[in-house]
Design an enzyme around this catalytic site. Structure first.
Site, PDB file in Angstrom:
ATOM      1  CG  ASN A  72      50.640  42.896  48.369  1.00 43.19           C
ATOM      2  OD1 ASN A  72      51.453  42.539  49.221  1.00 43.19           O
ATOM      3  ND2 ASN A  72      51.017  43.549  47.301  1.00 43.19           N
TER       4      ASN A  72
ATOM      5  CB  CYS B 128      45.589  46.366  45.307  1.00 45.01           C
ATOM      6  SG  CYS B 128      46.580  44.866  45.436  1.00 45.01           S
TER       7      CYS B 128
ATOM      8  CG  ASP C  68      39.896  42.908  41.782  1.00 44.75           C
ATOM      9  OD1 ASP C  68      40.838  42.192  41.372  1.00 44.75           O
ATOM     10  OD2 ASP C  68      39.298  42.707  42.845  1.00 44.75           O
TER      11      ASP C  68
ATOM     12  CB  CYS D 143      45.756  41.117  41.058  1.00 51.59           C
ATOM     13  SG  CYS D 143      45.026  39.484  41.263  1.00 51.59           S
ATOM     14  NE  ARG D 144      43.320  45.659  42.084  1.00 50.79           N
ATOM     15  CZ  ARG D 144      42.308  46.132  42.784  1.00 50.79           C
ATOM     16  NH1 ARG D 144      41.606  47.138  42.278  1.00 50.79           N
ATOM     17  NH2 ARG D 144      41.984  45.627  43.952  1.00 50.79           N
ATOM     18  CB  SER D 145      49.620  46.612  45.100  1.00 51.01           C
ATOM     19  OG  SER D 145      49.422  45.439  45.844  1.00 51.01           O
TER      20      SER D 145
HETATM   21  P1  4NP Z   1      44.262  42.622  44.128  1.00 54.21           P
HETATM   22  O1  4NP Z   1      43.142  41.580  43.619  1.00 54.21           O
HETATM   23  O2  4NP Z   1      43.581  43.481  45.181  1.00 54.21           O
HETATM   24  O3  4NP Z   1      44.602  43.386  42.908  1.00 54.21           O
HETATM   25  O4  4NP Z   1      45.390  41.796  44.682  1.00 54.21           O
HETATM   26  C1  4NP Z   1      42.377  40.818  44.508  1.00 54.21           C
HETATM   27  C2  4NP Z   1      42.896  39.653  45.026  1.00 54.21           C
HETATM   28  C3  4NP Z   1      42.140  38.901  45.908  1.00 54.21           C
HETATM   29  C4  4NP Z   1      40.879  39.311  46.284  1.00 54.21           C
HETATM   30  C5  4NP Z   1      40.368  40.480  45.764  1.00 54.21           C
HETATM   31  C6  4NP Z   1      41.118  41.240  44.879  1.00 54.21           C
HETATM   32  N1  4NP Z   1      40.105  38.564  47.196  1.00 54.21           N
HETATM   33  O5  4NP Z   1      38.937  38.938  47.468  1.00 54.21           O
HETATM   34  O6  4NP Z   1      40.607  37.560  47.737  1.00 54.21           O
END
Ligand code: 4NP
Length: 168
Positions: free
Chosen positions: A14, A11, A135, A16-18
């Site tokens: 790294n 993602c 997200d 939240c989702r992955s």
């Molecule tokens: P992830 O979520 O891609 O599912 O881990 C996010 C975590 C942090 C950010 C964006 C999405 N960020 O912009 O910091």
């Protein structure tokens, strides 16, 4: 024993989702008795959160289902690991674009191994819709519940697809 099947979930951050993809898929693989046949990991296309533990929202929804993801640490996905994976599972189209950019948008090195998580949500063969896993970062708790449900459905079918392909 034959070579392990190598699967990475990707993602943006790294956190939240992955991490949920990694945790849920590992859980399903262990439940099915195939732990030794797989190498499973996750990464982010960015280094924004490198070294950090998963988001508390992801930790919570996983823990509610008996899955502990607290030992995971965020890391950035790098070009030099593309060869290492047989299945690269991107959480949304932007993540997929970022991975393609690592090979100067030449799809050839990634042919047959770069997927979207939701390609498997309703289809065991990965032919499903081309949408992203939303997200949940910075949103409310409901977002994490939704992400969990989508990723779980998709991981169940991803494992079926791999078992079919590999005769497991
Ligand atoms: P992830 O979520 O891609 O599912 O881990 C996010 C975590 C942090 C950010 C964006 C999405 N960020 O912009 O910091």
């Amino acid at each position: 024993m034959s070579q392990p099947i190598r699967v990475v979930f990707v993602c943006l951050g790294n956190i939240c989702r992955s991490p949920l993809g990694e945790g849920i898929f590992r859980h399903l693989v262990e439940e099915a008795g195939f732990a030794h046949q797989f190498v499973i990991d996750s990464a982010g296309t960015s280094a924004y959160h490198a070294g950090e533990a998963p988001d508390p929202g992801s930790i919570r929804v996983a823990r509610n289902k008996g899955i502990d993801i607290t030992a995971q640490r965020s890391r950035q996905f790098k070009r030099d690991e593309l060869d290492r994976w047989e299945y690269i599972v991107a959480m949304d189209p932007a993540n997929r674009r970022n991975i393609l950019r690592l090979v100067d948008n030449d799809p050839e090195p990634l042919r047959g191994k770069l997927w979207l998580m939701r390609n498997f949500e309703h289809e065991e063969d990965g032919s499903g819709h081309d949408e992203g896993v939303p997200d949940p970062w910075g949103g409310g708790p409901r977002g994490f519940e939704d992400v969990y449900a989508i990723v779980e459905r998709s991981c169940v079918n991803l494992l079926k697809s791999i078992r079919q392909a590999r005769g497991l």
